[in-house]
Write a protein that holds these residues in place. Structure first.
Motif, mmCIF file in Angstrom:
data_model
loop_
_atom_site.group_PDB
_atom_site.id
_atom_site.type_symbol
_atom_site.label_atom_id
_atom_site.label_comp_id
_atom_site.label_asym_id
_atom_site.label_seq_id
_atom_site.Cartn_x
_atom_site.Cartn_y
_atom_site.Cartn_z
ATOM 1 N N GLU A 120 -13.321 -1.578 0.480
ATOM 2 C CA GLU A 120 -11.909 -1.224 0.627
ATOM 3 C C GLU A 120 -11.728 0.268 0.915
ATOM 4 O O GLU A 120 -10.682 0.683 1.404
ATOM 5 C CB GLU A 120 -11.134 -1.599 -0.634
ATOM 6 N N SER A 124 -7.811 0.044 -5.343
ATOM 7 C CA SER A 124 -6.608 -0.746 -5.099
ATOM 8 C C SER A 124 -5.439 -0.137 -5.866
ATOM 9 O O SER A 124 -5.568 0.146 -7.062
ATOM 10 C CB SER A 124 -6.825 -2.187 -5.561
ATOM 11 N N TYR A 130 -7.744 -5.508 -0.810
ATOM 12 C CA TYR A 130 -7.278 -5.051 0.492
ATOM 13 C C TYR A 130 -8.350 -5.186 1.572
ATOM 14 O O TYR A 130 -9.531 -5.393 1.285
ATOM 15 C CB TYR A 130 -6.795 -3.598 0.383
#
Length: 241
Positions: A120, A124, A130
């Protein structure tokens, strides 16, 4: 030496007391040889609980700023991150990706170690999973090593973004079966193949951790003042469907 002192004496007991961690699927981590670990990233303590629960030493790529601060605090940071298995990379400029790839390949191919990356690219901001960046896929395709998906569960509750004091909770580290991408041998550099590999990795992480998947980059959400509309829970990354 310092890595194992931190793990078993200086930090490990306190981490176990706070998080009561357990690991599932540890048999999926090979006893010997190189492998890439792909983990979701919920909180700073991910980088502490993952090595704590892994029987082998894990190396991470870290931004070079951690190693270049001045003063006593800067020297301590440099010593701590070096002793705990962090490898400095320059993330600025056009050569940043090449430098990270070179450092990662050295750890895998020359040293035969475990290297962990967070696809990612950043933590997050809200506990969802994500869209993954393709750097990990490029490294996997160029080195030919297996990718082990690992989902961290509960670390966002013990160390939510923006907090300082930990909140005792229960941490789970779920290790998935290694992913083999040898069918794409010789295709490193093909952006469609790298995206397909990345999406397969993210789908495995979604299945392991049970997170809601959002098909945007976490960094882009952090850079916006308005919220991104939530996606439908359980939606697969497109190339893994």
């Amino acid at each position: 030496m310092w890595y194992y002192l931190f793990k078993y004496i200086f930090m490990g007991p306190g981490l176990r007391l706070m998080g009561r961690p357990r690991v599932e699927g540890v048999e999926n981590i090979p006893e010997h040889g190189p492998a890439l670990i792909a983990s979701n990233h919920l909180a700073v303590v991910d980088s502490f609980y993952l090595p704590l629960m892994c029987p082998r030493r894990i190396f991470f790529l870290a931004k070079s700023e951690y190693f270049t601060e001045k003063g006593i605090k800067g020297r301590f940071k440099k010593w701590f991150f070096s002793a705990s298995g962090q490898i400095p990379i320059d993330r600025s400029g056009a050569s940043a990706a090449a430098g990270a790839l070179s450092a990662g390949k050295r750890v895998l191919q020359e040293d035969g170690r475990l290297l962990c990356l967070y696809p990612e690219g950043t933590r997050s901001p809200d506990g969802r999973l994500y869209k993954g960046k393709t750097g990990l896929a490029r490294m996997a395709l160029e080195t030919g090593v297996p990718v082990i998906p690992i989902a961290m569960v509960g670390t966002d509750r013990i160390n939510p973004p923006g907090t300082i004091l930990p909140r005792p909770t229960r941490i789970t580290v779920r290790v998935g079966k290694p992913l083999d991408f040898s069918r794409y041998e010789g295709m490193a550099g093909n952006r469609f193949i790298e995206r397909a590999v990345t999406d397969e990795i993210m789908y495995a992480l979604m299945q392991l951790g049970g997170q809601q998947y959002v098909d945007v980059y976490a960094a882009s959400l952090k850079n916006k003042t308005n919220d991104v509309p939530p996606s439908t829970p359980g939606v697969k990354p497109e190339s893994a469907a």
